[in-house]
Motif scaffolding. Structure first.
Motif, PDB file in Angstrom:
ATOM      1  N   ALA B 192      -8.503  -3.306   0.213  1.00 51.97           N
ATOM      2  CA  ALA B 192      -7.490  -2.507   0.927  1.00 51.97           C
ATOM      3  C   ALA B 192      -6.178  -3.258   1.121  1.00 51.97           C
ATOM      4  O   ALA B 192      -5.146  -2.638   1.370  1.00 51.97           O
ATOM      5  CB  ALA B 192      -8.041  -2.077   2.282  1.00 51.97           C
ATOM      6  N   MET B 195      -4.724  -2.713  -2.685  1.00 49.14           N
ATOM      7  CA  MET B 195      -4.917  -1.458  -3.417  1.00 49.14           C
ATOM      8  C   MET B 195      -4.799  -0.269  -2.484  1.00 49.14           C
ATOM      9  O   MET B 195      -5.231  -0.334  -1.331  1.00 49.14           O
ATOM     10  CB  MET B 195      -6.307  -1.423  -4.052  1.00 49.14           C
ATOM     11  CG  MET B 195      -6.585  -2.561  -5.011  1.00 49.14           C
ATOM     12  SD  MET B 195      -8.321  -2.508  -5.521  1.00 49.14           S
ATOM     13  CE  MET B 195      -8.509  -4.126  -6.255  1.00 49.14           C
ATOM     14  N   HIS B 196      -4.227   0.794  -3.017  1.00 46.98           N
ATOM     15  CA  HIS B 196      -4.144   2.042  -2.258  1.00 46.98           C
ATOM     16  C   HIS B 196      -5.002   3.077  -2.984  1.00 46.98           C
ATOM     17  O   HIS B 196      -4.715   3.416  -4.134  1.00 46.98           O
ATOM     18  CB  HIS B 196      -2.684   2.490  -2.169  1.00 46.98           C
ATOM     19  CG  HIS B 196      -2.510   3.836  -1.536  1.00 46.98           C
ATOM     20  ND1 HIS B 196      -2.959   4.121  -0.273  1.00 46.98           N
ATOM     21  CD2 HIS B 196      -1.955   4.973  -1.990  1.00 46.98           C
ATOM     22  CE1 HIS B 196      -2.684   5.382   0.021  1.00 46.98           C
ATOM     23  NE2 HIS B 196      -2.082   5.926  -1.021  1.00 46.98           N
ATOM     24  N   CYS B 228       1.354  -2.337  -3.980  1.00 50.40           N
ATOM     25  CA  CYS B 228      -0.102  -2.124  -4.031  1.00 50.40           C
ATOM     26  C   CYS B 228      -0.466  -1.390  -5.313  1.00 50.40           C
ATOM     27  O   CYS B 228       0.316  -0.583  -5.814  1.00 50.40           O
ATOM     28  CB  CYS B 228      -0.515  -1.238  -2.861  1.00 50.40           C
ATOM     29  SG  CYS B 228      -0.917  -2.123  -1.372  1.00 50.40           S
ATOM     30  N   GLN B 230      -2.455   1.527  -7.306  1.00 49.11           N
ATOM     31  CA  GLN B 230      -2.912   2.874  -6.950  1.00 49.11           C
ATOM     32  C   GLN B 230      -4.159   3.139  -7.781  1.00 49.11           C
ATOM     33  O   GLN B 230      -4.097   3.060  -9.019  1.00 49.11           O
ATOM     34  CB  GLN B 230      -1.822   3.896  -7.256  1.00 49.11           C
ATOM     35  CG  GLN B 230      -0.658   3.778  -6.292  1.00 49.11           C
ATOM     36  CD  GLN B 230       0.620   4.380  -6.821  1.00 49.11           C
ATOM     37  OE1 GLN B 230       0.652   4.924  -7.908  1.00 49.11           O
ATOM     38  NE2 GLN B 230       1.681   4.269  -6.050  1.00 49.11           N
TER      39      GLN B 230
END
Lengths: 596, 235
Positions: B192, B195-196, B228, B230
């Protein structure tokens, strides 16, 4: 010793913000450059608590161990599962509040344990109590729970004693609220509040996304919303386009290789104008205006009695919202303070007041006049020249806004851009600040559209650019001091004219006849020091007393020196400048030693 | 008229001082007066010196504050501008990478389609009798020629693809020079912090909780997270 600060917290449905007052000014406390904390909590794969952006990052993938919008559940004791653990809404809120408390402690470099927290005006006692308990669970002494519209009103009107009715229009990401607030003698009362908990900026994004997706489907028979990844890309692009349309007239939504048809990649390339977007959202904005009318009716005041319109929430940046409010109230809304941060800044203002600090309204540079151009207003009864605003009064600086105009005829060869400043529709009642002519290229196709872009900088330089959209022909005018009442040449003219009059006059004193400068400055006297200040600073008070006792024994030279030092000390006391106070006391002590 | 000093020099005896130069008679009051005068003088001097020292000190402090502010302002400004540049570069990298991937996929699919078409054509041709095949030879040759032409088109696409890949290579070098690191996330456990997640998908090729599909990679700039990733996570 400095007092422990009380922080102000905007505990929002989507995002939360913490702020405090530093040197008399409310400021948002940031962490890694971020002032806004998503109101999301989660348990990660290692069973550890995460909050804010990280928690939001995992929401779509792990909804069973993530919680967003807990504010909607406040006041109930329903159980919320995060992984295999169960929590109550106040406990979840406490996790967000704890993160905000720690953010504040880190930013201020000292422990923080007191807070003012805001809640919506419609929150009942249960919900308020739940918020208070959440604060306590987070290790905060909740000094006060205040209404969000109250906080927003304080940002603009702190310290005001006059009776005022303020309408707070709060259009956030997920909810809409409107409240009528009365301020009088430092007492703020919410007279009425209405809202729509299912209307927010996200709905505006969705409306634009649906429009673009439907258009794409018409062209290629592919629905971009069916695939999660494609929908996400489209939504991001539409959200960005919505933001750009707040200042630009036309935006291009372009996403390369967004889909495939029969093995061929497809691109999305679509232009959206502000008018297109506004036609998609007008019903939603109408819903907010209906709420607003009901709130005014419930408050018992009329719309003419509203003294100020305060805008809160990111969606109030949409030009249609501002235009509708102008139409409803015939006044400029206050929007100088960042609408995403206004509630937290207001909470910080209230917190500082509770802590005995002197706080005024938040001051932000705004345009003092409306800037626009002369244009023809056509109707079925004929046409007339009117002043058309482009940058409205009270816009925060720097400001930028683009508007579309069209030529009077297809074969028009020139367009005169006459830049004006003022608040009246009639041209003559405004001040002309410059004009230029844009040569137009005549030819085939629609060449009628002319884009006029106004850019106003913090130092008051206005740049006006007019562009013929079809050909890209463009011309720019730059106006220095666009915010001042006089242009340079006008000022010179006025100065020389008045100079001659002053010289000729018998009433006006020459520069040489003026009394010395120091006679005009106000000398702080001992009587201006309150007893409160005297008891607050005993060392300084003692010094003043000592001086008074020795007055009779002083030589003229010593008396003069002591008078200077005494004024220095009083000045330091009035401004509560402890460093200056110490210096003045030390010097006085030295002098008093010799004269005693 | 003789000068008294001259007279004293030629006389043998000790010099006779005039009455006003005789040994002074100091009283306590004289000492106090002298001390007071000295004290006043000293006070004046110390006050001036102190004022001067204070003004130098405060000027130095102000200069220091100004210098720090200017430095932090220019640092902040430079940092903001550099960050914007870094963000633009990673956006370009992301788009160009996607373009190259799409090109490669289209090209691969075309090659497969071409081979299938030739196979189908030849299979169809073989189904006919020997005499028919003999007479239909020009038709087959012309059809194969057609397919060859489309093969040439494919090689033009190959060149374009190669050009794009070269361009991407140059961009990646540029990213490296600016300390921008691209991190691929497919197959990695979901994180988290970097990364989203935009959703979860059923994917048997990945363990549950790992990244099944990457929409955009993660980028670091000078060791700090710039963007980040996706991703879609495997259920």
């Amino acid at each position: 010793m400095a007092k422990e600060p009380i922080i102000g917290i905007d505990l929002g449905t989507t995002n939360s913000v913490v702020a405090t007052v530093i040197d008399g000014k409310p400021v948002v406390l940031e962490e890694d450059g971020e002032g806004i904390l998503p109101s999301v909590v989660a348990i990660d794969s290692n069973n550890k608590l995460i909050t804010g952006t990280m928690a939001r990052n995992q929401l779509a993938a792990f909804p069973d161990r993530t919680m967003a919008s807990v504010k909607r559940h406040m006041g109930t004791m329903e159980s919320i599962m995060l992984g295999d653990q169960s929590f109550t809404p106040p406990e979840i809120s406490a996790m967000i509040l704890r993160r905000l408390r720690d953010r504040a402690s880190r930013a201020l470099g000292q422990p923080v344990s007191r807070a003012v927290i805001t809640v919506p005006a419609f929150f009942d006692e249960n919900q308020r109590q739940a918020t208070r308990e959440a604060g306590e669970l987070a290790g905060l002494k909740v000094e006060r729970i205040i209404n969000e519209p109250t906080a927003a009103a304080l940002v603009y009107h702190a310290g005001s004693v006059d009776r005022k009715h303020i309408l707070v229009y709060d259009f956030g990401g997920g909810t809409f609220d409107v409240s009528v607030v009365r301020m009088e003698d430092g007492v703020v009362e919410v007279l009425s509040s209405k809202g729509d908990t299912k209307l927010g900026g996200d709905d505006l994004d969705m409306a634009l996304m649906n429009h673009v997706a439907e258009d794409f489907e018409k062209q290629h028979q592919i629905d971009l919303r069916e695939n999660v990844s494609t929908k996400f890309r489209l939504l991001l692009a539409c959200e960005k386009a919505k933001q750009s349309l707040s200042t630009e007239h036309t935006v291009t939504i372009a996403e390369e290789f967004i889909a495939e048809k029969d093995g061929t990649p497809l691109n999305l390339n679509m232009q959206v104008t502000r008018e297109d977007f506004e036609s998609l959202i007008v019903d939603m904005i109408d819903r907010t205006i209906e709420c607003l009318d009901r709130a005014i009716a419930d408050s018992g005041v009329t719309s003419h009695q509203i003294d100020d319109l305060v805008l809160v929430g990111g969606s109030t940046r949409v030009p249609l919202v501002q235009r509708r409010l102008r139409q409803e109230f015939y006044r400029e809304p206050s929007r100088a303070v960042d609408p995403d941060l206004a509630v937290a800044l207001g909470a910080a203002t209230q917190a500082a007041m509770l802590n005995g600090e002197n706080v005024g309204p938040v001051l932000v540079d705004v345009t003092s006049h409306t800037l626009g151009i002369e244009a023809v207003d056509g109707s079925m009864f004929g046409s007339r020249l009117v002043f058309t605003p482009i940058i409205h009064r009270n816009s925060p600086l720097p400001a930028q806004y683009e508007e579309s105009f069209s030529t009077m005829s297809a074969d028009q060869e020139k367009a005169e851009i006459h830049v004006l400043q003022g608040e009246h529709e009639e041209i003559d009642r405004n001040r002309s600040i410059g004009k230029f002519v844009l040569d137009l290229s005549v030819g085939t196709g629609d060449r009628s559209e002319i884009m006029v872009l106004f850019r106003l900088t913090l130092d008051g330089t206005l740049k006006v650019t007019a562009t013929q959209t079809a050909t890209g022909r463009s011309k720019e005018l730059s106006v220095q001091n666009a915010l001042s009442q006089f242009q340079d040449e006008q000022r010179d003219l006025a100065e020389s004219r008045l100079g001659a009059m002053f010289e000729a006059s018998d009433e006006i004193l020459d520069e040489a006849d003026l009394p010395p400068r120091q006679q005009w400055t106000q000398v702080p006297s001992e009587s201006s020091v309150s007893t409160e200040l005297l008891s607050k600073y005993p060392e300084a008070a003692n010094m003043l007393e000592k001086m008074e006792g020795l007055k009779a024994e002083l030589t003229e030279e010593d008396a003069h020196e002591l008078r200077v030092l005494k004024q220095q000390l009083i000045k330091a006391m009035l401004s509560e400048d402890e460093t200056e106070m110490k210096i003045a006391c030390k010097e006085l002590d030295d002098v008093l030693f010799y004269v005693q | 008229m003789s000068h008294p000093e001259f007279t004293s020099k030629i006389s043998d005896g000790p010099p006779q001082l005039p009455a006003e130069h005789a040994n002074p008679q100091f009283g306590l009051i004289d000492v106090i007066e002298a001390f007071t005068a000295m004290r006043h003088e000293w006070r004046g001097q110390t006050q001036e010196t102190r004022q001067l020292a204070e003004s130098v000190q405060s000027t130095a402090a102000n200069l220091e504050i100004l210098q720090t502010r200017l430095a932090s302002l220019s640092d902040e400004q430079a940092n903001d501008e550099s960050r914007k540049l870094a963000e633009s570069l990673v956006e370009l990298d992301h788009q160009l990478t996607r373009a190259v991937e799409v090109f490669r996929n289209v090209e691969a699919r075309r090659a497969v389609d071409q081979a299938r078409r030739i196979e189908r054509l030849q299979a169809d041709f073989q189904r006919h009798s020997l005499i028919t095949r003999w007479f239909a030879r020009p038709v087959l040759n012309s059809a194969l020629q057609e397919l060859d032409v489309s093969g040439n088109e494919q090689s033009a696409d190959n060149t374009a693809n190669e050009g794009l890949t070269l361009l991407l290579g140059k961009l990646r070098t540029l990213l490296k020079q600016h300390h921008i690191e691209r991190i691929e996330t497919t197959g990695r456990p979901f994180d988290a912090a970097t990364m989203h997640a935009i959703g979860a998908v059923a994917d048997s090729s990945q363990p549950s909780g790992n990244v099944a599909e990457q929409l955009a990679p993660c980028y670091f700039w000078q060791g700090r997270l710039l963007r980040c990733a996706q991703v879609q996570v495997a259920r």
